[in-house]
Design an enzyme around this catalytic site. Structure first.
Site, PDB file in Angstrom:
ATOM      1  N   LYS A 117       0.829  -1.213   0.000  1.00 58.12           N
ATOM      2  CA  LYS A 117       0.000   0.000   0.000  1.00 58.12           C
ATOM      3  C   LYS A 117       0.854   1.249   0.000  1.00 58.12           C
ATOM      4  CE  LYS A 117      -4.336  -1.785   0.805  1.00 58.12           C
ATOM      5  NZ  LYS A 117      -5.653  -1.816   1.339  1.00 58.12           N
ATOM      6  N   LYS A 203      -3.870 -10.341  -6.301  1.00 52.30           N
ATOM      7  CA  LYS A 203      -5.200 -10.694  -5.777  1.00 52.30           C
ATOM      8  C   LYS A 203      -6.275  -9.719  -6.257  1.00 52.30           C
ATOM      9  CE  LYS A 203      -5.747  -8.250  -1.452  1.00 52.30           C
ATOM     10  NZ  LYS A 203      -6.402  -8.178  -0.186  1.00 52.30           N
ATOM     11  N   LYS A 206     -10.793  -4.789  -3.941  1.00 50.10           N
ATOM     12  CA  LYS A 206     -11.896  -3.852  -4.139  1.00 50.10           C
ATOM     13  C   LYS A 206     -11.403  -2.444  -4.418  1.00 50.10           C
ATOM     14  CE  LYS A 206     -13.114  -4.167   0.548  1.00 50.10           C
ATOM     15  NZ  LYS A 206     -11.901  -3.808   1.278  1.00 50.10           N
TER      16      LYS A 206
HETATM   17  P1  ATP Z   1      -8.400  -3.266  -0.424  1.00 49.76           P
HETATM   18  O1  ATP Z   1      -8.325  -3.400  -1.887  1.00 49.76           O
HETATM   19  O2  ATP Z   1      -9.067  -2.010   0.026  1.00 49.76           O
HETATM   20  O3  ATP Z   1      -7.125  -3.555   0.294  1.00 49.76           O
HETATM   21  P2  ATP Z   1      -9.481  -5.921  -0.223  1.00 49.76           P
HETATM   22  O4  ATP Z   1     -10.437  -6.217  -1.313  1.00 49.76           O
HETATM   23  O5  ATP Z   1      -8.130  -6.498  -0.272  1.00 49.76           O
HETATM   24  O6  ATP Z   1      -9.416  -4.349   0.034  1.00 49.76           O
HETATM   25  P3  ATP Z   1      -9.913  -6.241   2.595  1.00 49.76           P
HETATM   26  O7  ATP Z   1     -10.843  -5.281   3.248  1.00 49.76           O
HETATM   27  O8  ATP Z   1      -8.462  -5.998   2.761  1.00 49.76           O
HETATM   28  O9  ATP Z   1     -10.249  -6.372   1.060  1.00 49.76           O
HETATM   29  O10 ATP Z   1     -10.248  -7.715   3.041  1.00 49.76           O
HETATM   30  C1  ATP Z   1     -11.487  -8.152   3.563  1.00 49.76           C
HETATM   31  C2  ATP Z   1     -11.513  -9.660   3.663  1.00 49.76           C
HETATM   32  O11 ATP Z   1     -11.599 -10.229   2.352  1.00 49.76           O
HETATM   33  C3  ATP Z   1     -10.248 -10.257   4.288  1.00 49.76           C
HETATM   34  O12 ATP Z   1     -10.627 -11.374   5.067  1.00 49.76           O
HETATM   35  C4  ATP Z   1      -9.437 -10.691   3.108  1.00 49.76           C
HETATM   36  O13 ATP Z   1      -8.564 -11.749   3.424  1.00 49.76           O
HETATM   37  C5  ATP Z   1     -10.524 -11.142   2.140  1.00 49.76           C
HETATM   38  N1  ATP Z   1     -10.087 -10.983   0.760  1.00 49.76           N
HETATM   39  C6  ATP Z   1      -9.790  -9.809   0.136  1.00 49.76           C
HETATM   40  N2  ATP Z   1      -9.435 -10.030  -1.135  1.00 49.76           N
HETATM   41  C7  ATP Z   1      -9.513 -11.366  -1.320  1.00 49.76           C
HETATM   42  C8  ATP Z   1      -9.249 -12.226  -2.441  1.00 49.76           C
HETATM   43  N3  ATP Z   1      -8.868 -11.734  -3.595  1.00 49.76           N
HETATM   44  N4  ATP Z   1      -9.425 -13.547  -2.287  1.00 49.76           N
HETATM   45  C9  ATP Z   1      -9.837 -14.069  -1.106  1.00 49.76           C
HETATM   46  N5  ATP Z   1     -10.081 -13.323  -0.019  1.00 49.76           N
HETATM   47  C10 ATP Z   1      -9.928 -11.989  -0.103  1.00 49.76           C
END
Ligand code: ATP
Ligand code: LTN
Length: 339
Positions: A117, A203, A206
């Site tokens: 980040k 990965k 969002k």
């Molecule tokens: P950001 O992009 O804002 O970092 P993010 O989509 O990575 O957000 P988080 O809020 O960091 O989402 O994660 C929320 C939950 O979703 C966590 O338990 C994380 O492990 C899970 N998660 C996020 N992205 C994935 C993915 N691509 N596959 C599986 N689990 C995920």
């Protein structure tokens, strides 16, 4: 008569930093739902975490309502789960300060999420971004959670939480009366790391830039189908699970497995030799079917903002009760004068 045995606690949270994706659903929310049968469940929307990256206030508020409606639409019944917003429970910020004094700078600088980040936000590498995992440790330890259902990317943060809890217990607890419960990560066997559709080596996220890289839970069926049909696959036409050599195909296989319950072996048996078009079509159909009831329920819930507010107020009250008790236990262990 003996009192009913207290149930183990689980807790998890998601940042309202973008629209919820299929990755968030398969890696996290979907696996939260059945835990209410056996655990006391606390699920948050971590708005304090989200502001480590700049957010537009209007969009953030709208998104928080969207998230909470989606939590319920995904099957999290508010009468069986404590659903709340992190900033409504002051104990999170208060415990986070205490834990800061038990966490080393070196430990935080090794966190890969911080490295990722800060590389993406070079003009805003703020102290909150660095300190993010300490707030996460406070979230978990406040509720005496034994398990934390998350995707694979959060494993490192969980390890840090454990280290901090053990360090604090060694300093201020006894063997029989530890101050904190040391939590375990609960990572699903499939769906723990859904990758981007355009870049299957990173990965699905969002807050990513490319709209077509992620499937959002509220994407209409034709958008979902189009995104999956255009997903990047690999050279050749073999359907085989191999994250290194075939990241695109392996990702489609994971999506199909996590949405239908088929094993990876069954998927190979059915689709190998049929070309990637068939696999993409099957994945699209499975995702559309999996999200259809969620989207229908969401449409009913989102309009009722007073109802959603009631869920949040009730959740904050129930969460505060538990969190405040832990915070007082910590203050006592530290030698602070009781209030
Ligand atoms: P950001 O992009 O804002 O970092 P993010 O989509 O990575 O957000 P988080 O809020 O960091 O989402 O994660 C929320 C939950 O979703 C966590 O338990 C994380 O492990 C899970 N998660 C996020 N992205 C994935 C993915 N691509 N596959 C599986 N689990 C995920
Ligand atoms: N860091 C997590 C979100 C998060 C979380 C938590 C997850 C904040 N506090 C407590 C589980 C338990 C992430 O997904 N990025």
């Amino acid at each position: 008569m003996t009192a009913a045995k207290p149930r183990p606690v689980v807790l998890s949270g998601i940042q309202p930093s973008g629209r919820l994706t299929l990755g968030n659903y398969l890696g996290a929310i979907k696996n939260w739902v059945p835990l209410a049968d056996t655990h006391d469940c606390y699920y948050m929307l971590v708005d304090l975490h989200a502001i480590t990256v700049r957010q537009d206030p209007k969009v953030l508020r709208e998104r928080c309502f969207e998230f909470i409606a989606l939590y319920v639409a995904c099957g999290l019944d508010p009468s069986r789960n404590v659903l709340f917003v992190q900033s409504h429970v002051p104990a999170h910020a208060r415990l986070s300060w205490v834990l800061n004094c038990y966490t080393q700078m070196g430990e935080l600088s090794r966190m890969t999420q911080f490295k990722d980040k800060s590389a993406k936000n070079v003009d805003n590498i703020n102290a909150g971004l660095f300190d993010y995992p300490v707030l996460m440790a406070a979230d978990i330890l406040l509720y005496d959670a034994t398990g934390v259902p998350v995707g694979d990317d959060q494993k490192q943060h969980l390890e840090l939480t454990r280290d901090v809890a053990i360090r604090f217990n060694n300093a201020h607890g006894t063997k029989d009366r530890p101050v904190f419960i040391v939590p375990e990560p609960m990572i699903p066997p499939v769906g723990a790391r859904i990758m981007g559709l355009q870049d299957p080596t990173a990965k699905m996220s969002k807050s990513g830039d490319a709209e077509t890289d992620a499937i959002y839970l509220l994407d209409p069926p034709d958008t979902i189908t189009r995104k999956l049909k255009r997903a990047v696959t690999d050279l050749g036409n073999e359907v085989r699970y191999d994250v290194k050599d075939k990241p695109g195909v392996s990702n489609l296989m994971s999506i199909l497995a996590a949405t239908t319950g088929q094993t990876l072996e069954q998927i190979v048996e059915t689709y190998n030799g049929q070309g990637y078009g068939k696999l993409k079509g099957a994945a699209a159909e499975a995702v559309v079917e999996c999200l259809r009831p969620v989207q229908a329920r969401y449409a009913e819930l989102r309009g009722d903002e007073p109802g959603l507010m009631r869920v949040l107020r009730d959740g904050a009250q129930r969460a505060s009760q538990k969190a405040d008790a832990t915070l007082m236990r910590v203050h006592e262990a530290l030698g602070f004068i009781p209030q």
